[in-house]
Design a protein around this motif. Structure first.
Motif, PDB file in Angstrom:
ATOM      1  N   THR A  80       0.559  -1.191   0.132  1.00  0.00           N
ATOM      2  CA  THR A  80      -0.072   0.044  -0.112  1.00  0.00           C
ATOM      3  C   THR A  80       0.858   1.332  -0.030  1.00  0.00           C
ATOM      4  N   LEU A  81       1.869   1.205   1.040  1.00  0.00           N
ATOM      5  CA  LEU A  81       2.346   2.559   0.764  1.00  0.00           C
ATOM      6  C   LEU A  81       3.497   2.550  -0.060  1.00  0.00           C
ATOM      7  N   SER A  82       4.072   1.696  -0.879  1.00  0.00           N
ATOM      8  CA  SER A  82       4.822   1.490  -1.922  1.00  0.00           C
ATOM      9  C   SER A  82       4.160   2.127  -3.110  1.00  0.00           C
ATOM     10  N   GLU A  83       2.974   1.652  -3.169  1.00  0.00           N
ATOM     11  CA  GLU A  83       2.126   2.151  -4.501  1.00  0.00           C
ATOM     12  C   GLU A  83       1.987   3.561  -4.433  1.00  0.00           C
ATOM     13  N   HIS A  84       1.834   4.183  -3.266  1.00  0.00           N
ATOM     14  CA  HIS A  84       1.549   5.544  -3.044  1.00  0.00           C
ATOM     15  C   HIS A  84       2.572   6.450  -2.904  1.00  0.00           C
ATOM     16  N   GLY A  85       3.765   5.954  -2.966  1.00  0.00           N
ATOM     17  CA  GLY A  85       5.011   6.601  -3.151  1.00  0.00           C
ATOM     18  C   GLY A  85       5.586   7.097  -1.705  1.00  0.00           C
ATOM     19  N   ILE A  86       5.155   6.444  -0.832  1.00  0.00           N
ATOM     20  CA  ILE A  86       5.466   6.867   0.581  1.00  0.00           C
ATOM     21  C   ILE A  86       6.866   6.269   0.665  1.00  0.00           C
ATOM     22  N   ARG A  87       8.041   6.939   1.445  1.00  0.00           N
ATOM     23  CA  ARG A  87       9.180   6.375   1.731  1.00  0.00           C
ATOM     24  C   ARG A  87       9.437   6.278   3.319  1.00  0.00           C
ATOM     25  N   ASN A  88      10.389   5.547   3.656  1.00  0.00           N
ATOM     26  CA  ASN A  88      10.561   5.096   4.905  1.00  0.00           C
ATOM     27  C   ASN A  88      10.907   6.671   5.735  1.00  0.00           C
ATOM     28  N   GLU A  89      11.739   7.603   4.984  1.00  0.00           N
ATOM     29  CA  GLU A  89      12.215   8.736   5.705  1.00  0.00           C
ATOM     30  C   GLU A  89      11.266   9.794   5.474  1.00  0.00           C
ATOM     31  N   ASP A  90      10.045   9.900   4.920  1.00  0.00           N
ATOM     32  CA  ASP A  90       8.963  10.782   4.801  1.00  0.00           C
ATOM     33  C   ASP A  90       8.408  11.245   6.128  1.00  0.00           C
ATOM     34  N   HIS A  91       8.048  12.443   6.138  1.00  0.00           N
ATOM     35  CA  HIS A  91       7.120  12.964   7.315  1.00  0.00           C
ATOM     36  C   HIS A  91       5.744  12.720   7.011  1.00  0.00           C
ATOM     37  N   ILE A  92       4.980  11.757   7.707  1.00  0.00           N
ATOM     38  CA  ILE A  92       3.714  11.571   7.513  1.00  0.00           C
ATOM     39  C   ILE A  92       2.765  12.539   8.353  1.00  0.00           C
ATOM     40  N   ILE A  93       1.754  13.197   7.949  1.00  0.00           N
ATOM     41  CA  ILE A  93       0.862  13.880   8.584  1.00  0.00           C
ATOM     42  C   ILE A  93      -0.784  13.573   8.220  1.00  0.00           C
ATOM     43  N   ILE A  94      -1.431  12.987   9.282  1.00  0.00           N
ATOM     44  CA  ILE A  94      -2.702  12.234   9.088  1.00  0.00           C
ATOM     45  C   ILE A  94      -3.883  13.159   9.555  1.00  0.00           C
ATOM     46  N   TYR A  95      -5.071  13.050   8.893  1.00  0.00           N
ATOM     47  CA  TYR A  95      -6.345  13.805   9.513  1.00  0.00           C
ATOM     48  C   TYR A  95      -7.447  12.907   9.050  1.00  0.00           C
ATOM     49  N   ASP A  96      -8.246  13.030   9.874  1.00  0.00           N
ATOM     50  CA  ASP A  96      -9.613  12.747   9.783  1.00  0.00           C
ATOM     51  C   ASP A  96     -10.670  13.956   9.646  1.00  0.00           C
TER      52      ASP A  96
END
Length: 281
Positions: A80-96
């Motif tokens: 899932t993360l690879s398909e969305h281009g997310i890398r281990n070093e990225d800063h992830i910000i999540i909202y609902d």
């Protein structure tokens, strides 16, 4: 597993950095397609949509084993993360939408699989819009990455471990995070049988949340004042989603031995031999 929050103003100031990845995980338990509809209508610039059932959970099993929202496997999460281009070093910000539960589940999952930089947007999309910050209906185009997950299995417990605590064979506190009427067995809109795991105590997750973030530490200490710090705390809800705000809340006030029962009550009642208590008075 401490939670970390970011204010809308701070996200606005950092949104253009390439390493900042934004996850929209709005969801509605009564209308499962609502989150995606909301996202398609408008979302924060750069945001990628993660669906609770398709992305933030694994497939359900026959007879409810594993619960209604089991954790995705390591392989599924990496895909899932690879398909969305997310890398281990990225800063992830999540909202609902601002209720915190869905953003907290997604944030915890990132941390469970070893991601270092994860934050939840205070107040969610509601707060962002109230401030008049820009939104878009354009879908984010991403490049494929190669994500590597490292699960922290010590953060979770199995049904067998919960049985040991429930039966008094092992020390620990079972903390039910559902609303009081579900805990007491007065109502049960989703699972096979009303009630709670034998021996569990109840602290509804909503009481730990205020204005789209965790309540003040002094208030949280009062809320959890009857929960001892010298024992393992196993937190559960209906399906391992709304338990997470309580997991974060406990960690934020110094509870160092807090674990999640991912399958939660829906997994527990899939085994007809497991004991369920009611307290309808």
């Amino acid at each position: 597993m401490n939670s970390s929050f970011i204010q809308p103003d701070d996200l606005l100031n950092s949104i253009d950095f390439d390493y900042v990845k934004i996850i929209d995980c709005r969801y509605n338990l009564e209308d499962k397609s609502k989150g995606l509809r909301l996202y398609k209508n408008s979302h924060i610039q750069k945001a990628i949509f993660f669906d609770l059932e398709e992305d933030v959970s694994g497939p359900t099993q026959q007879n409810g084993i594993g619960g209604r929202h089991p954790l995705p496997s390591k392989e599924k999460w990496e895909k899932t993360l690879s398909e969305h281009g997310i890398r281990n070093e990225d800063h992830i910000i999540i909202y609902d939408s601002g209720e915190l539960a869905y953003a907290a589940r997604c944030s915890w999952l990132f941390q469970f699989y070893g991601h270092k930089k994860v934050q939840i947007l205070v107040g969610g999309f509601t707060s962002w819009k109230e401030k008049g910050f820009p939104v878009t209906d354009q879908m984010e185009r991403t490049k494929v990455s190669t994500y590597q997950a490292e699960p922290r299995l010590e953060w979770i417990v199995t049904m067998d471990e919960v049985k040991e605590i429930s039966n008094g064979e092992k020390e620990g506190i079972l903390l039910d995070s559902r609303a009081e009427d579900r805990y007491k067995g007065i109502v049960e809109p989703m699972d096979r049988i009303p009630g709670h795991i034998k021996g569990a105590v109840n602290v509804p997750w909503m009481l730990a949340v205020k204005d789209g973030t965790l309540d003040e530490p002094d208030n949280l200490k009062k809320l959890f004042r009857d929960i001892p710090k010298n024992q393992q705390i196993v937190v559960y809800c209906g399906s391992g989603v709304t338990a997470i705000p309580n997991v974060y809340a406990l960690a934020s006030i110094g509870y160092n031995n807090v674990r999640l029962y991912p399958g939660s009550y829906s997994d527990w009642v899939s085994d007809y031999s497991n004991e369920v208590e009611k307290n309808e008075s």
